[in-house]
Design a protein around this motif. Structure first.
Motif, PDB file in Angstrom:
ATOM      1  N   ASP A   1       0.805  -1.207   0.000  1.00 30.82           N
ATOM      2  CA  ASP A   1       0.000   0.000   0.000  1.00 30.82           C
ATOM      3  C   ASP A   1       0.843   1.264   0.000  1.00 30.82           C
ATOM      4  OD1 ASP A   1      -2.793   1.042   0.143  1.00 30.82           O
ATOM      5  OD2 ASP A   1      -1.998   1.987   1.962  1.00 30.82           O
ATOM      6  N   ASP A   2       2.028   1.224   0.592  1.00 32.30           N
ATOM      7  CA  ASP A   2       2.882   2.413   0.581  1.00 32.30           C
ATOM      8  C   ASP A   2       3.287   2.775  -0.849  1.00 32.30           C
ATOM      9  OD1 ASP A   2       2.777   2.751   3.321  1.00 32.30           O
ATOM     10  OD2 ASP A   2       4.554   1.517   3.687  1.00 32.30           O
ATOM     11  N   ILE A   3       3.623   1.761  -1.628  1.00 29.22           N
ATOM     12  CA  ILE A   3       3.970   2.010  -3.030  1.00 29.22           C
ATOM     13  C   ILE A   3       2.754   2.516  -3.797  1.00 29.22           C
ATOM     14  CG2 ILE A   3       4.741   0.920  -5.185  1.00 29.22           C
ATOM     15  CD1 ILE A   3       6.410  -0.980  -3.476  1.00 29.22           C
ATOM     16  N   ALA A   4       1.579   1.937  -3.490  1.00 28.29           N
ATOM     17  CA  ALA A   4       0.344   2.382  -4.142  1.00 28.29           C
ATOM     18  C   ALA A   4       0.051   3.840  -3.819  1.00 28.29           C
ATOM     19  CB  ALA A   4      -0.821   1.494  -3.719  1.00 28.29           C
ATOM     20  N   LEU A   5       0.300   4.255  -2.581  1.00 32.03           N
ATOM     21  CA  LEU A   5       0.068   5.645  -2.202  1.00 32.03           C
ATOM     22  C   LEU A   5       1.015   6.583  -2.945  1.00 32.03           C
ATOM     23  CD1 LEU A   5      -1.396   7.706  -0.481  1.00 32.03           C
ATOM     24  CD2 LEU A   5       0.210   7.218   1.383  1.00 32.03           C
ATOM     25  N   GLN A   6       2.261   6.183  -3.062  1.00 28.27           N
ATOM     26  CA  GLN A   6       3.224   6.992  -3.820  1.00 28.27           C
ATOM     27  C   GLN A   6       2.798   7.117  -5.282  1.00 28.27           C
ATOM     28  OE1 GLN A   6       7.109   5.224  -3.257  1.00 28.27           O
ATOM     29  NE2 GLN A   6       6.917   5.250  -1.018  1.00 28.27           N
ATOM     30  N   ALA A   7       2.265   6.018  -5.821  1.00 24.90           N
ATOM     31  CA  ALA A   7       1.810   6.041  -7.213  1.00 24.90           C
ATOM     32  C   ALA A   7       0.618   6.974  -7.377  1.00 24.90           C
ATOM     33  CB  ALA A   7       1.448   4.632  -7.660  1.00 24.90           C
ATOM     34  N   PHE A   8      -0.240   7.046  -6.361  1.00 25.28           N
ATOM     35  CA  PHE A   8      -1.369   7.967  -6.454  1.00 25.28           C
ATOM     36  C   PHE A   8      -0.887   9.411  -6.460  1.00 25.28           C
ATOM     37  CE2 PHE A   8      -4.604  10.656  -4.427  1.00 25.28           C
ATOM     38  CZ  PHE A   8      -5.632  10.484  -5.350  1.00 25.28           C
ATOM     39  N   GLU A   9       0.049   9.745  -5.584  1.00 23.95           N
ATOM     40  CA  GLU A   9       0.587  11.104  -5.560  1.00 23.95           C
ATOM     41  C   GLU A   9       1.295  11.459  -6.866  1.00 23.95           C
ATOM     42  OE1 GLU A   9       1.697  12.979  -1.582  1.00 23.95           O
ATOM     43  OE2 GLU A   9       2.550  10.961  -1.442  1.00 23.95           O
ATOM     44  N   ALA A  10       1.783  10.421  -7.557  1.00 20.13           N
ATOM     45  CA  ALA A  10       2.406  10.638  -8.869  1.00 20.13           C
ATOM     46  C   ALA A  10       1.376  10.685  -9.989  1.00 20.13           C
ATOM     47  CB  ALA A  10       3.433   9.547  -9.150  1.00 20.13           C
ATOM     48  N   GLU A  11       0.090  10.598  -9.620  1.00 21.21           N
ATOM     49  CA  GLU A  11      -1.040  10.704 -10.546  1.00 21.21           C
ATOM     50  C   GLU A  11      -1.078   9.583 -11.582  1.00 21.21           C
ATOM     51  OE1 GLU A  11      -2.175  15.043 -11.447  1.00 21.21           O
ATOM     52  OE2 GLU A  11       0.002  15.160 -11.053  1.00 21.21           O
TER      53      GLU A  11
ATOM     54  N   ASP B   1       0.399  17.396   0.927  1.00 23.91           N
ATOM     55  CA  ASP B   1       1.352  18.499   0.743  1.00 23.91           C
ATOM     56  C   ASP B   1       2.084  18.440  -0.590  1.00 23.91           C
ATOM     57  OD1 ASP B   1       0.770  19.611   3.194  1.00 23.91           O
ATOM     58  OD2 ASP B   1       2.272  18.412   4.251  1.00 23.91           O
ATOM     59  N   SER B   2       1.844  17.396  -1.369  1.00 22.27           N
ATOM     60  CA  SER B   2       2.547  17.262  -2.645  1.00 22.27           C
ATOM     61  C   SER B   2       1.949  18.202  -3.688  1.00 22.27           C
ATOM     62  CB  SER B   2       2.490  15.814  -3.130  1.00 22.27           C
ATOM     63  OG  SER B   2       1.145  15.397  -3.252  1.00 22.27           O
ATOM     64  N   ALA B   3       2.670  18.400  -4.770  1.00 20.95           N
ATOM     65  CA  ALA B   3       2.273  19.362  -5.811  1.00 20.95           C
ATOM     66  C   ALA B   3       0.879  19.091  -6.390  1.00 20.95           C
ATOM     67  CB  ALA B   3       3.324  19.380  -6.923  1.00 20.95           C
ATOM     68  N   PRO B   4       0.513  17.844  -6.695  1.00 18.92           N
ATOM     69  CA  PRO B   4      -0.822  17.629  -7.278  1.00 18.92           C
ATOM     70  C   PRO B   4      -1.964  18.111  -6.388  1.00 18.92           C
ATOM     71  CG  PRO B   4       0.548  15.695  -7.592  1.00 18.92           C
ATOM     72  CD  PRO B   4       1.291  16.597  -6.657  1.00 18.92           C
ATOM     73  N   PHE B   5      -1.782  18.033  -5.061  1.00 16.41           N
ATOM     74  CA  PHE B   5      -2.802  18.540  -4.149  1.00 16.41           C
ATOM     75  C   PHE B   5      -2.760  20.071  -4.078  1.00 16.41           C
ATOM     76  CE2 PHE B   5      -2.531  14.162  -2.569  1.00 16.41           C
ATOM     77  CZ  PHE B   5      -3.869  13.861  -2.380  1.00 16.41           C
ATOM     78  N   LYS B   6      -1.561  20.620  -3.957  1.00 17.18           N
ATOM     79  CA  LYS B   6      -1.428  22.067  -3.842  1.00 17.18           C
ATOM     80  C   LYS B   6      -1.886  22.775  -5.115  1.00 17.18           C
ATOM     81  CE  LYS B   6       2.281  22.143  -0.403  1.00 17.18           C
ATOM     82  NZ  LYS B   6       3.684  22.545  -0.112  1.00 17.18           N
ATOM     83  N   GLU B   7      -1.663  22.134  -6.238  1.00 18.64           N
ATOM     84  CA  GLU B   7      -2.015  22.752  -7.511  1.00 18.64           C
ATOM     85  C   GLU B   7      -3.435  22.406  -7.953  1.00 18.64           C
ATOM     86  OE1 GLU B   7       1.086  21.521 -10.159  1.00 18.64           O
ATOM     87  OE2 GLU B   7       2.665  22.460  -8.948  1.00 18.64           O
ATOM     88  N   GLY B   8      -4.155  21.626  -7.124  1.00 19.44           N
ATOM     89  CA  GLY B   8      -5.570  21.389  -7.366  1.00 19.44           C
ATOM     90  C   GLY B   8      -5.905  20.279  -8.332  1.00 19.44           C
TER      91      GLY B   8
END
Length: 591
Positions: A261-271, A289-296
């Motif tokens: 799941d940790d790898i899956a979460l990283q993959a989600f943040e990488a869109e 706090d990652s860019a995809p969240f901050k940038e909407g």
């Protein structure tokens, strides 16, 4: 006399031909209790957007692997999403506790005692190869799944003592001894298998060859263990039925598998995929706090629901001699420092489970009602007095007070601290346990519990195993304490016998993980599916809840009371959220 004789003979003919069976009139839906919410002429479900655009791709993720595309059998590790490949006789919806609406069977009639049900098939129903569905396919599906299907299906289908094909689009089932009100509901969920396809295959075997289906999606491609891709069937025969309006909106749905799941979460943040339902509140609180969240481009939503929460707990295996004593189990529960765990690991954002049916009307509340007392009274001599008092609540005293109470309970059960501060029995044997886990993310909670037990001389070793080992040991009841869960709906049924019944306690592979074996529990669990009215079901669930929680068969953990969902901002959902929470099939992609 002659006219009376003719009347008698005609009535007898009707009786023995089956035509004279007492049946309700044809109806478009059937509820476990009460009347269906939606009338026969409804246009669409309340929790969909009937104008949702079709198109686009929904990318999803799973952890682990898969090796099977035949999800109708118990062997193999099924790929995710297969439930959308085959249509069912009737379709369950998610803003009623348990109601089935017509799909392949556009209508049905059911005898007053629910022993006989006749399904009338929609003449438009087709498999993906264009072959019409007939009553012969229904009979074949029933027989195949009675022999090779999942245990609940096999048990219920095994109660049927007669199947009669009336014509190509009409089939009647009759239940024999042992059926209950829920039996017809489970039968209505029968997935319809194409007889002409499966007669040439082995329905009892796993396969990685995409099978012929009939549902809103079909399998486009498969990378075994890694990825499966579904495409929407644009000429699906049932797409315009009111039950499906506004659903199944994506042209393509993909599931990509990740090792953990940790790898899956990283993959989600990488869109690399579009939507994630978070189960770990700690991850939920720290991500964002990652860019995809901050940038909407990615957003987080907390979506309230009204379904019972999973009963996740440290489960005691009462088949073990030491854990067969309720005083020992209660003492161990007192040592679990839930408040500290919640604040330290989960930012204080979780609620403590206090029921087998937390977050619902089925949970025991306050003192028992007169109906609950009447159910419990015959077993009073074999029940803890607390069952007839207030509903169980987690202990609220401070840790030192709870520790003193735990030591008193252990002393009453024949355990004492020796000179080396070990908890020992009269023979000097130390108390020790293994806590079995199947998920490394749960280690922090288990280790804290282990440290708490060590303070009173109890040795508890935490052991995490892989998913295959965990499943095997779970099915064999090969553990002292296991961190796992039960899942309940707003309409509990005969699965409660599998969760808590005495026969299930002695049957490897059942879900009676705690080994509960008590006559009051047997009666209550069996009675739930036989409830004729919703009020009866609620009283029986609450009475069962009292016995389970005051029996200390587990240490309940935590729940959120809401769905934690992260998704791409162009993934949209309807304004109305149904009782059971977010429905994946109702989502769409904004053009």
């Amino acid at each position: 006399m002659i006219p009376l004789l003719r009347v008698f003979l005609f009535a007898a003919l009707l009786l023995f031909s089956g035509v004279g069976e007492v049946r309700a009139e044809k109806t478009h839906a059937i509820s476990m209790h009460g009347a269906p919410k939606y009338a026969a002429d409804f246009a669409h479900l309340d929790y969909v957007n009937p104008d949702a655009p079709k198109g686009g791709t929904l990318r999803l993720a799973k952890t682990g692997s898969f090796n099977n595309l035949n999800n109708h059998i118990i062997t193999g590790n099924n790929a995710e999403g297969l439930e959308h490949v085959n249509d069912r006789l009737m379709q369950r919806i998610w803003d009623e506790p348990f109601t089935m609406y017509g799909l392949v069977a556009q209508s049905l009639d059911v005898s007053d005692d629910r022993s006989t049900v006749t399904f009338y098939l929609n003449k438009k129903a087709r498999f993906h190869d264009g072959v019409p569905m007939t009553a012969a396919d229904i009979k074949f599906s029933y027989e195949a799944l009675r022999e090779h299907g999942h245990p609940v299906r096999r048990r219920v289908y095994g109660l049927i003592d007669e199947v009669k094909i009336i014509d190509d689009h009409t089939i009647r089932f009759h239940f024999g001894e042992g059926y209950d009100r829920e039996s017809v509901m489970i039968l209505a969920m029968l997935p319809v298998l194409p007889k002409h396809y499966w007669e040439k295959q082995d329905v009892s075997k796993t396969t990685l060859t995409p099978p012929l289906g009939s549902g809103p999606y079909k399998i486009e491609s498969v990378e075994p263990g890694r990825k499966i891709v579904y495409t929407r069937v644009k000429d699906w025969w049932a797409k315009d039925l009111p039950i499906n309006v506004g659903l199944h909106n994506f042209d393509t749905v993909t599931y990509t598998y990740f090792r953990d799941d940790d790898i899956a979460l990283q993959a989600f943040e990488a869109e690399t995929y579009d939507l994630r339902r978070e189960q770990d509140i700690a991850k939920w609180m720290t991500i964002g706090d990652s860019a995809p969240f901050k940038e909407g481009r990615l957003i987080k939503e907390e979506i309230a629901h009204q379904r019972p929460e999973w009963l996740k707990a440290f489960i005691f295996n009462t088949r073990r001699q030491t854990l067969s004593d309720a005083r020992v189990r209660e003492a161990l529960g007192l040592m679990f420092n839930a408040d500290w765990v919640n604040k330290t690991f989960f930012f204080g954002n979780l609620k403590r489970l206090n029921s087998a049916f937390s977050n619902s009307e089925l949970a025991a509340q306050g003192e028992p009602s007169s109906e609950e007392v009447a159910l419990l009274e015959p077993y009073r001599a074999n029940l803890p007095p607390a069952v007839f008092g207030q509903a169980w609540q987690p202990p609220t005293s401070d840790q030192r007070t709870r520790q003193r109470e735990a030591l008193k309970l252990l002393a009453a059960a024949g355990w004492q601290l020796d000179k080396n501060q070990r908890m020992v029995d009269a023979q000097g044997q130390g108390m020790q346990f293994e806590i079995l886990l199947g998920d490394p993310s749960e280690e922090k909670v288990a280790l804290e519990f282990s440290r708490a037990l060590k303070r009173i001389g109890i040795q508890a070793k935490v052991r995490t195993v892989d998913s295959a080992q965990f499943t095997g040991r779970l099915e064999d009841f090969d553990y002292d304490i296991v961190l796992f869960r039960w899942i309940n709906s707003l309409s509990p049924g005969n699965e409660q016998v599998n969760y808590w019944g005495s026969k299930a306690a002695a049957s490897n592979g059942s879900r009676n993980y705690a080994g509960v074996s008590h006559p009051a529990v047997d009666m209550l669990a069996d009675s739930i599916a036989r409830s004729e009215k919703r009020e009866e079901l609620v009283s029986r669930c609450r009475a069962l809840d009292r016995v389970l929680m005051h029996g200390h068969y587990m240490i309940p953990l935590f729940y959120t009371g809401r769905d934690l969902v992260m998704h791409a901002t162009d993934i949209r959902r309807p304004e109305v959220t149904p009782t059971y929470g977010i429905v994946l099939e109702s989502l769409w992609r904004h053009p």
